[in-house]
Scaffold this motif. Sequence first.
Motif, PDB file in Angstrom:
ATOM      1  N   GLU A 177     -21.347   9.885 -51.278  1.00  0.00           N
ATOM      2  CA  GLU A 177     -21.533  10.128 -52.711  1.00  0.00           C
ATOM      3  C   GLU A 177     -22.827  10.884 -53.004  1.00  0.00           C
ATOM      4  OE1 GLU A 177     -21.287   6.200 -54.350  1.00  0.00           O
ATOM      5  OE2 GLU A 177     -19.147   6.025 -53.898  1.00  0.00           O
ATOM      6  N   GLY A 178     -23.496  11.384 -51.959  1.00  0.00           N
ATOM      7  CA  GLY A 178     -24.708  12.175 -52.159  1.00  0.00           C
ATOM      8  C   GLY A 178     -25.994  11.381 -52.078  1.00  0.00           C
ATOM      9  N   GLY A 179     -25.900  10.109 -51.769  1.00  0.00           N
ATOM     10  CA  GLY A 179     -27.097   9.289 -51.619  1.00  0.00           C
ATOM     11  C   GLY A 179     -27.866   9.674 -50.367  1.00  0.00           C
ATOM     12  N   SER A 180     -29.050   9.140 -50.259  1.00  0.00           N
ATOM     13  CA  SER A 180     -29.898   9.513 -49.130  1.00  0.00           C
ATOM     14  C   SER A 180     -30.032   8.365 -48.137  1.00  0.00           C
ATOM     15  CB  SER A 180     -31.276   9.942 -49.628  1.00  0.00           C
ATOM     16  OG  SER A 180     -31.904   8.870 -50.290  1.00  0.00           O
ATOM     17  N   VAL A 181     -30.495   8.740 -46.966  1.00  0.00           N
ATOM     18  CA  VAL A 181     -30.795   7.786 -45.911  1.00  0.00           C
ATOM     19  C   VAL A 181     -32.175   8.149 -45.377  1.00  0.00           C
ATOM     20  CG1 VAL A 181     -29.698   9.166 -44.101  1.00  0.00           C
ATOM     21  CG2 VAL A 181     -29.899   6.712 -43.802  1.00  0.00           C
ATOM     22  N   GLU A 182     -32.915   7.143 -44.973  1.00  0.00           N
ATOM     23  CA  GLU A 182     -34.254   7.379 -44.441  1.00  0.00           C
ATOM     24  C   GLU A 182     -34.249   7.176 -42.935  1.00  0.00           C
ATOM     25  OE1 GLU A 182     -38.377   5.135 -44.975  1.00  0.00           O
ATOM     26  OE2 GLU A 182     -37.649   6.027 -46.838  1.00  0.00           O
ATOM     27  N   LEU A 183     -34.852   8.128 -42.239  1.00  0.00           N
ATOM     28  CA  LEU A 183     -34.974   8.048 -40.792  1.00  0.00           C
ATOM     29  C   LEU A 183     -36.426   8.314 -40.426  1.00  0.00           C
ATOM     30  CD1 LEU A 183     -33.499   7.874 -38.004  1.00  0.00           C
ATOM     31  CD2 LEU A 183     -33.281  10.349 -38.127  1.00  0.00           C
ATOM     32  N   HIS A 184     -37.086   7.338 -39.851  1.00  0.00           N
ATOM     33  CA  HIS A 184     -38.495   7.451 -39.469  1.00  0.00           C
ATOM     34  C   HIS A 184     -39.365   7.925 -40.641  1.00  0.00           C
ATOM     35  CE1 HIS A 184     -37.340   6.721 -35.341  1.00  0.00           C
ATOM     36  NE2 HIS A 184     -36.516   7.749 -35.388  1.00  0.00           N
ATOM     37  N   GLY A 185     -39.073   7.408 -41.821  1.00  0.00           N
ATOM     38  CA  GLY A 185     -39.879   7.732 -42.997  1.00  0.00           C
ATOM     39  C   GLY A 185     -39.539   9.050 -43.662  1.00  0.00           C
ATOM     40  N   VAL A 186     -38.458   9.710 -43.240  1.00  0.00           N
ATOM     41  CA  VAL A 186     -38.052  10.992 -43.825  1.00  0.00           C
ATOM     42  C   VAL A 186     -36.697  10.801 -44.505  1.00  0.00           C
ATOM     43  CG1 VAL A 186     -37.461  13.406 -43.335  1.00  0.00           C
ATOM     44  CG2 VAL A 186     -39.327  12.289 -42.093  1.00  0.00           C
ATOM     45  N   GLU A 187     -36.575  11.356 -45.711  1.00  0.00           N
ATOM     46  CA  GLU A 187     -35.346  11.214 -46.497  1.00  0.00           C
ATOM     47  C   GLU A 187     -34.391  12.374 -46.234  1.00  0.00           C
ATOM     48  OE1 GLU A 187     -34.099  11.305 -51.182  1.00  0.00           O
ATOM     49  OE2 GLU A 187     -36.113  10.625 -50.673  1.00  0.00           O
ATOM     50  N   PHE A 188     -33.123  12.028 -45.973  1.00  0.00           N
ATOM     51  CA  PHE A 188     -32.062  13.002 -45.716  1.00  0.00           C
ATOM     52  C   PHE A 188     -30.867  12.705 -46.610  1.00  0.00           C
ATOM     53  CE2 PHE A 188     -34.330  12.604 -41.704  1.00  0.00           C
ATOM     54  CZ  PHE A 188     -34.454  13.914 -41.280  1.00  0.00           C
ATOM     55  N   SER A 189     -30.130  13.748 -46.963  1.00  0.00           N
ATOM     56  CA  SER A 189     -28.846  13.611 -47.650  1.00  0.00           C
ATOM     57  C   SER A 189     -27.861  14.549 -46.989  1.00  0.00           C
ATOM     58  CB  SER A 189     -28.958  14.000 -49.129  1.00  0.00           C
ATOM     59  OG  SER A 189     -29.858  13.189 -49.805  1.00  0.00           O
ATOM     60  N   LEU A 190     -26.598  14.174 -47.031  1.00  0.00           N
ATOM     61  CA  LEU A 190     -25.516  15.018 -46.526  1.00  0.00           C
ATOM     62  C   LEU A 190     -24.664  15.423 -47.724  1.00  0.00           C
ATOM     63  CD1 LEU A 190     -24.564  12.794 -43.477  1.00  0.00           C
ATOM     64  CD2 LEU A 190     -25.979  14.848 -43.471  1.00  0.00           C
ATOM     65  N   MET A 191     -24.402  16.721 -47.847  1.00  0.00           N
ATOM     66  CA  MET A 191     -23.683  17.195 -49.023  1.00  0.00           C
ATOM     67  C   MET A 191     -22.503  18.064 -48.619  1.00  0.00           C
ATOM     68  SD  MET A 191     -27.020  18.215 -51.311  1.00  0.00           S
ATOM     69  CE  MET A 191     -27.563  19.396 -50.096  1.00  0.00           C
ATOM     70  N   TYR A 192     -21.439  17.938 -49.392  1.00  0.00           N
ATOM     71  CA  TYR A 192     -20.277  18.801 -49.214  1.00  0.00           C
ATOM     72  C   TYR A 192     -19.763  19.183 -50.591  1.00  0.00           C
ATOM     73  CZ  TYR A 192     -15.650  20.523 -48.103  1.00  0.00           C
ATOM     74  OH  TYR A 192     -14.535  21.317 -48.004  1.00  0.00           O
ATOM     75  N   GLU A 193     -19.650  20.476 -50.819  1.00  0.00           N
ATOM     76  CA  GLU A 193     -19.089  20.985 -52.075  1.00  0.00           C
ATOM     77  C   GLU A 193     -18.200  22.173 -51.750  1.00  0.00           C
ATOM     78  OE1 GLU A 193     -21.482  21.328 -55.534  1.00  0.00           O
ATOM     79  OE2 GLU A 193     -22.941  19.871 -54.791  1.00  0.00           O
ATOM     80  N   GLU A 194     -16.910  21.996 -52.011  1.00  0.00           N
ATOM     81  CA  GLU A 194     -15.937  23.049 -51.700  1.00  0.00           C
ATOM     82  C   GLU A 194     -16.253  24.362 -52.404  1.00  0.00           C
ATOM     83  OE1 GLU A 194     -11.807  20.769 -50.611  1.00  0.00           O
ATOM     84  OE2 GLU A 194     -12.323  20.971 -52.741  1.00  0.00           O
ATOM     85  N   GLU A 195     -16.814  24.281 -53.611  1.00  0.00           N
ATOM     86  CA  GLU A 195     -17.125  25.487 -54.377  1.00  0.00           C
ATOM     87  C   GLU A 195     -18.222  26.309 -53.708  1.00  0.00           C
ATOM     88  OE1 GLU A 195     -17.556  22.313 -55.925  1.00  0.00           O
ATOM     89  OE2 GLU A 195     -15.432  22.306 -56.469  1.00  0.00           O
ATOM     90  N   ILE A 196     -19.086  25.663 -52.966  1.00  0.00           N
ATOM     91  CA  ILE A 196     -20.199  26.356 -52.307  1.00  0.00           C
ATOM     92  C   ILE A 196     -19.788  26.833 -50.913  1.00  0.00           C
ATOM     93  CG2 ILE A 196     -22.533  26.073 -51.375  1.00  0.00           C
ATOM     94  CD1 ILE A 196     -23.068  24.153 -53.718  1.00  0.00           C
TER      95      ILE A 196
END
Length: 144
Positions: free
Chosen positions: A26-45
Motif C-alpha cells: 500500500e506504499g508504506g515504508s520499511v526501515e532497514l538499519h535505520g534507513v527508510e525504504f518504500s516499494l512502489m508500483y504504478e501502471e501509469e508510470i
Amino acid sequence: MKQQFEAVVRAFCEAEKFSQPERLLEGGSVELHGVEFSLMYEEEIAVDAMHLRVVFGNAPLKDETAIYRALLHDNHVGYCGNGPGFCVSPASGLVLYLLKMPLCDASPARLASTMLYFTGKVKEWQSTYFLKPPVRRDRRFPVA
C-alpha cells in the motif's frame, strides 16, 4: 504485472521476516538499519517496473548549495537512461533516491542486496553529503 509486483513484495517480506507485506504493498515504508525504504508500483508510470524509494534525509542549510550540486553531479554520473535518481520531495523536503527496477529483474535477493547497498550510501551521505574534503596544504612547504 501488478500481480508480479505483489508476488515479489510478498516473497521479499517472507525472506526478510517482515510481517506486514500489505503495508509495503500500500506504499508504506520499511526501515532497514535505520534507513527508510518504500516499494512502489504504478501502471501509469511504468507497467513493467517497480520503484524503490530511499530516504536520504534533510540537507543541512549551512552547505545546501554545495550538497545539491554534489547530488546533481551524482545524478549525472549515475544516469543510465531511466532518469535521475536523486530528488527532493515536494511534500517533506527530504532528499530521496528513486530507483526504477524492471519487474523481470526483481527478486527478493535483488531487493535485499539493493537495499543493503543504499543503506551504506545513505550512511555515507549523512556523514559527508558526498562533498569532497577540502585540500589541506602543508604549511611547511608553501606553494610558489
